[in-house]
Design a protein around this motif. Structure first.
Motif, PDB file in Angstrom:
ATOM      1  N   ALA A  20       0.841  -1.206   0.000  1.00 47.26           N
ATOM      2  CA  ALA A  20       0.000   0.000   0.000  1.00 47.26           C
ATOM      3  C   ALA A  20       0.877   1.258   0.000  1.00 47.26           C
ATOM      4  CB  ALA A  20      -0.935  -0.007   1.210  1.00 47.26           C
ATOM      5  N   ALA A  21       1.961   1.243   0.775  1.00 47.11           N
ATOM      6  CA  ALA A  21       2.871   2.389   0.819  1.00 47.11           C
ATOM      7  C   ALA A  21       3.519   2.589  -0.548  1.00 47.11           C
ATOM      8  CB  ALA A  21       3.930   2.184   1.907  1.00 47.11           C
ATOM      9  N   ARG A  22       3.915   1.521  -1.193  1.00 46.82           N
ATOM     10  CA  ARG A  22       4.530   1.594  -2.530  1.00 46.82           C
ATOM     11  C   ARG A  22       3.531   2.155  -3.542  1.00 46.82           C
ATOM     12  NH1 ARG A  22       8.313   2.660  -5.917  1.00 46.82           N
ATOM     13  NH2 ARG A  22       8.544   1.242  -7.663  1.00 46.82           N
ATOM     14  N   ALA A  23       2.292   1.701  -3.483  1.00 51.53           N
ATOM     15  CA  ALA A  23       1.249   2.196  -4.391  1.00 51.53           C
ATOM     16  C   ALA A  23       1.026   3.691  -4.173  1.00 51.53           C
ATOM     17  CB  ALA A  23      -0.047   1.418  -4.202  1.00 51.53           C
ATOM     18  N   ASP A  24       0.993   4.131  -2.910  1.00 50.43           N
ATOM     19  CA  ASP A  24       0.824   5.559  -2.615  1.00 50.43           C
ATOM     20  C   ASP A  24       1.992   6.364  -3.182  1.00 50.43           C
ATOM     21  OD1 ASP A  24      -1.585   5.136  -1.326  1.00 50.43           O
ATOM     22  OD2 ASP A  24      -0.708   5.150   0.696  1.00 50.43           O
ATOM     23  N   ASP A  25       3.206   5.841  -3.010  1.00 50.01           N
ATOM     24  CA  ASP A  25       4.396   6.511  -3.525  1.00 50.01           C
ATOM     25  C   ASP A  25       4.323   6.631  -5.057  1.00 50.01           C
ATOM     26  OD1 ASP A  25       7.043   7.679  -3.303  1.00 50.01           O
ATOM     27  OD2 ASP A  25       7.795   5.780  -4.143  1.00 50.01           O
ATOM     28  N   LEU A  26       3.913   5.564  -5.713  1.00 51.57           N
ATOM     29  CA  LEU A  26       3.797   5.589  -7.175  1.00 51.57           C
ATOM     30  C   LEU A  26       2.721   6.573  -7.632  1.00 51.57           C
ATOM     31  CD1 LEU A  26       4.234   1.794  -7.951  1.00 51.57           C
ATOM     32  CD2 LEU A  26       5.849   3.629  -8.473  1.00 51.57           C
ATOM     33  N   ARG A  27       1.607   6.660  -6.906  1.00 46.77           N
ATOM     34  CA  ARG A  27       0.551   7.625  -7.251  1.00 46.77           C
ATOM     35  C   ARG A  27       1.081   9.053  -7.153  1.00 46.77           C
ATOM     36  NH1 ARG A  27      -2.479   4.340  -3.812  1.00 46.77           N
ATOM     37  NH2 ARG A  27      -3.620   2.792  -5.008  1.00 46.77           N
ATOM     38  N   ARG A  28       1.863   9.350  -6.109  1.00 48.60           N
ATOM     39  CA  ARG A  28       2.451  10.684  -5.960  1.00 48.60           C
ATOM     40  C   ARG A  28       3.408  10.974  -7.117  1.00 48.60           C
ATOM     41  NH1 ARG A  28       2.080   9.367  -0.520  1.00 48.60           N
ATOM     42  NH2 ARG A  28       4.139   8.386  -0.476  1.00 48.60           N
ATOM     43  N   GLN A  29       4.201   9.979  -7.512  1.00 45.77           N
ATOM     44  CA  GLN A  29       5.121  10.176  -8.635  1.00 45.77           C
ATOM     45  C   GLN A  29       4.355  10.438  -9.926  1.00 45.77           C
ATOM     46  OE1 GLN A  29       8.193   7.172  -9.058  1.00 45.77           O
ATOM     47  NE2 GLN A  29       8.349   6.955  -6.832  1.00 45.77           N
ATOM     48  N   ILE A  30       3.269   9.696 -10.134  1.00 46.99           N
ATOM     49  CA  ILE A  30       2.452   9.888 -11.337  1.00 46.99           C
ATOM     50  C   ILE A  30       1.870  11.297 -11.356  1.00 46.99           C
ATOM     51  CG2 ILE A  30       0.289   9.218 -12.468  1.00 46.99           C
ATOM     52  CD1 ILE A  30       0.995   6.291 -11.657  1.00 46.99           C
ATOM     53  N   GLU A  31       1.355  11.767 -10.224  1.00 47.58           N
ATOM     54  CA  GLU A  31       0.809  13.118 -10.157  1.00 47.58           C
ATOM     55  C   GLU A  31       1.886  14.149 -10.481  1.00 47.58           C
ATOM     56  OE1 GLU A  31      -1.049  13.695  -6.331  1.00 47.58           O
ATOM     57  OE2 GLU A  31      -2.424  12.024  -6.638  1.00 47.58           O
ATOM     58  N   HIS A  32       3.066  13.960  -9.913  1.00 48.26           N
ATOM     59  CA  HIS A  32       4.178  14.880 -10.156  1.00 48.26           C
ATOM     60  C   HIS A  32       4.573  14.864 -11.635  1.00 48.26           C
ATOM     61  CE1 HIS A  32       7.942  17.039  -9.689  1.00 48.26           C
ATOM     62  NE2 HIS A  32       8.548  16.048 -10.309  1.00 48.26           N
ATOM     63  N   LEU A  33       4.714  13.670 -12.214  1.00 48.46           N
ATOM     64  CA  LEU A  33       5.108  13.557 -13.617  1.00 48.46           C
ATOM     65  C   LEU A  33       4.031  14.099 -14.557  1.00 48.46           C
ATOM     66  CD1 LEU A  33       6.868  10.080 -13.568  1.00 48.46           C
ATOM     67  CD2 LEU A  33       7.946  12.323 -13.807  1.00 48.46           C
ATOM     68  N   GLY A  38       2.592  18.257 -18.347  1.00 45.42           N
ATOM     69  CA  GLY A  38       1.715  19.348 -18.784  1.00 45.42           C
ATOM     70  C   GLY A  38       2.478  20.651 -18.950  1.00 45.42           C
ATOM     71  N   GLU A  39       3.374  20.937 -17.992  1.00 45.50           N
ATOM     72  CA  GLU A  39       4.184  22.151 -18.085  1.00 45.50           C
ATOM     73  C   GLU A  39       5.123  22.090 -19.285  1.00 45.50           C
ATOM     74  OE1 GLU A  39       6.026  22.197 -14.251  1.00 45.50           O
ATOM     75  OE2 GLU A  39       4.256  23.054 -13.266  1.00 45.50           O
ATOM     76  N   ALA A  40       5.736  20.936 -19.528  1.00 45.00           N
ATOM     77  CA  ALA A  40       6.656  20.785 -20.659  1.00 45.00           C
ATOM     78  C   ALA A  40       5.904  20.936 -21.982  1.00 45.00           C
ATOM     79  CB  ALA A  40       7.367  19.433 -20.590  1.00 45.00           C
ATOM     80  N   GLU A  41       4.717  20.354 -22.079  1.00 42.96           N
ATOM     81  CA  GLU A  41       3.941  20.471 -23.316  1.00 42.96           C
ATOM     82  C   GLU A  41       3.501  21.911 -23.557  1.00 42.96           C
ATOM     83  OE1 GLU A  41       0.974  17.433 -22.665  1.00 42.96           O
ATOM     84  OE2 GLU A  41       2.138  15.971 -23.813  1.00 42.96           O
ATOM     85  N   ALA A  42       3.122  22.612 -22.494  1.00 43.40           N
ATOM     86  CA  ALA A  42       2.743  24.023 -22.633  1.00 43.40           C
ATOM     87  C   ALA A  42       3.937  24.844 -23.117  1.00 43.40           C
ATOM     88  CB  ALA A  42       2.221  24.561 -21.307  1.00 43.40           C
ATOM     89  N   ARG A  43       5.118  24.535 -22.601  1.00 38.55           N
ATOM     90  CA  ARG A  43       6.331  25.246 -23.013  1.00 38.55           C
ATOM     91  C   ARG A  43       6.634  24.977 -24.490  1.00 38.55           C
ATOM     92  NH1 ARG A  43       8.998  29.675 -22.949  1.00 38.55           N
ATOM     93  NH2 ARG A  43      11.245  29.449 -23.004  1.00 38.55           N
ATOM     94  N   LEU A  44       6.436  23.722 -24.930  1.00 41.66           N
ATOM     95  CA  LEU A  44       6.647  23.397 -26.343  1.00 41.66           C
ATOM     96  C   LEU A  44       5.726  24.214 -27.243  1.00 41.66           C
ATOM     97  CD1 LEU A  44       7.095  19.523 -26.205  1.00 41.66           C
ATOM     98  CD2 LEU A  44       8.805  21.192 -26.909  1.00 41.66           C
ATOM     99  N   VAL A  45       4.471  24.373 -26.836  1.00 42.89           N
ATOM    100  CA  VAL A  45       3.525  25.172 -27.618  1.00 42.89           C
ATOM    101  C   VAL A  45       3.992  26.625 -27.669  1.00 42.89           C
ATOM    102  CG1 VAL A  45       1.156  26.081 -27.653  1.00 42.89           C
ATOM    103  CG2 VAL A  45       1.554  23.658 -27.210  1.00 42.89           C
ATOM    104  N   GLU A  46       4.439  27.152 -26.518  1.00 43.59           N
ATOM    105  CA  GLU A  46       4.930  28.529 -26.489  1.00 43.59           C
ATOM    106  C   GLU A  46       6.125  28.708 -27.413  1.00 43.59           C
ATOM    107  OE1 GLU A  46       5.845  29.042 -22.369  1.00 43.59           O
ATOM    108  OE2 GLU A  46       3.769  29.473 -21.805  1.00 43.59           O
ATOM    109  N   LEU A  47       7.055  27.777 -27.373  1.00 39.41           N
ATOM    110  CA  LEU A  47       8.251  27.869 -28.211  1.00 39.41           C
ATOM    111  C   LEU A  47       7.910  27.755 -29.694  1.00 39.41           C
ATOM    112  CD1 LEU A  47      10.714  25.797 -26.016  1.00 39.41           C
ATOM    113  CD2 LEU A  47      10.767  28.267 -26.416  1.00 39.41           C
TER     114      LEU A  47
END
Length: 134
Positions: A20-33, A38-47
């Motif tokens: 359960a702790a590992r699953a929670d950790d992976l969910r946090r990583q997925i949210e972060h990634l 999203g930020e990287a894709e927005a930057r690509l559009v701006e560029l």
């Protein structure tokens, strides 16, 4: 035997807690990634937008243009010189020159034709139509 079952249940619970702790950790990583993506894709559009704006400001023939871009301009100019009285749509021009007719390629040529029109080499007698200027 009762102690064996209790030990087994404790071990099973510990394994469950670790998973359960590992699953929670992976969910946090997925949210972060997901946020980072999203930020990287927005930057690509701006560029890409900035690149288009700057490309519009640069004259069609500069010494710093890559050879492939100069060659594309030359092919376009040659086509209009060979057919001075003909009006072309972008797709027709691509077919005449044997260029790809996918949307990204057509959009690049539209940009080039717009630049040549602004420079006075071409005229635009109708929407989407280009003709050699006089």
């Amino acid at each position: 035997m009762n102690d064996d079952i209790t030990e087994l249940l404790i071990s099973l619970q510990a394994e469950h807690d670790r998973a359960a702790a590992r699953a929670d950790d992976l969910r946090r990583q997925i949210e972060h990634l997901t946020l980072a993506l999203g930020e990287a894709e927005a930057r690509l559009v701006e560029l890409a937008t900035a690149g288009k704006v700057f490309a519009e400001l640069v004259p069609a023939t500069t010494a710093s243009e890559p050879a492939e871009q100069s060659t594309a301009y030359q092919a376009i100019v040659n086509a209009f010189n060979q057919h001075p009285d003909r009006e072309f749509r972008v797709r027709d021009l691509h077919e005449l020159l044997g260029m790809p007719t996918d949307d990204p390629a057509l959009n690049v040529t539209r940009s080039r034709l717009g630049r040549l029109t602004r420079q006075g080499f071409l005229t635009q007698p109708g929407r989407g139509l280009y003709r050699k200027g006089t």
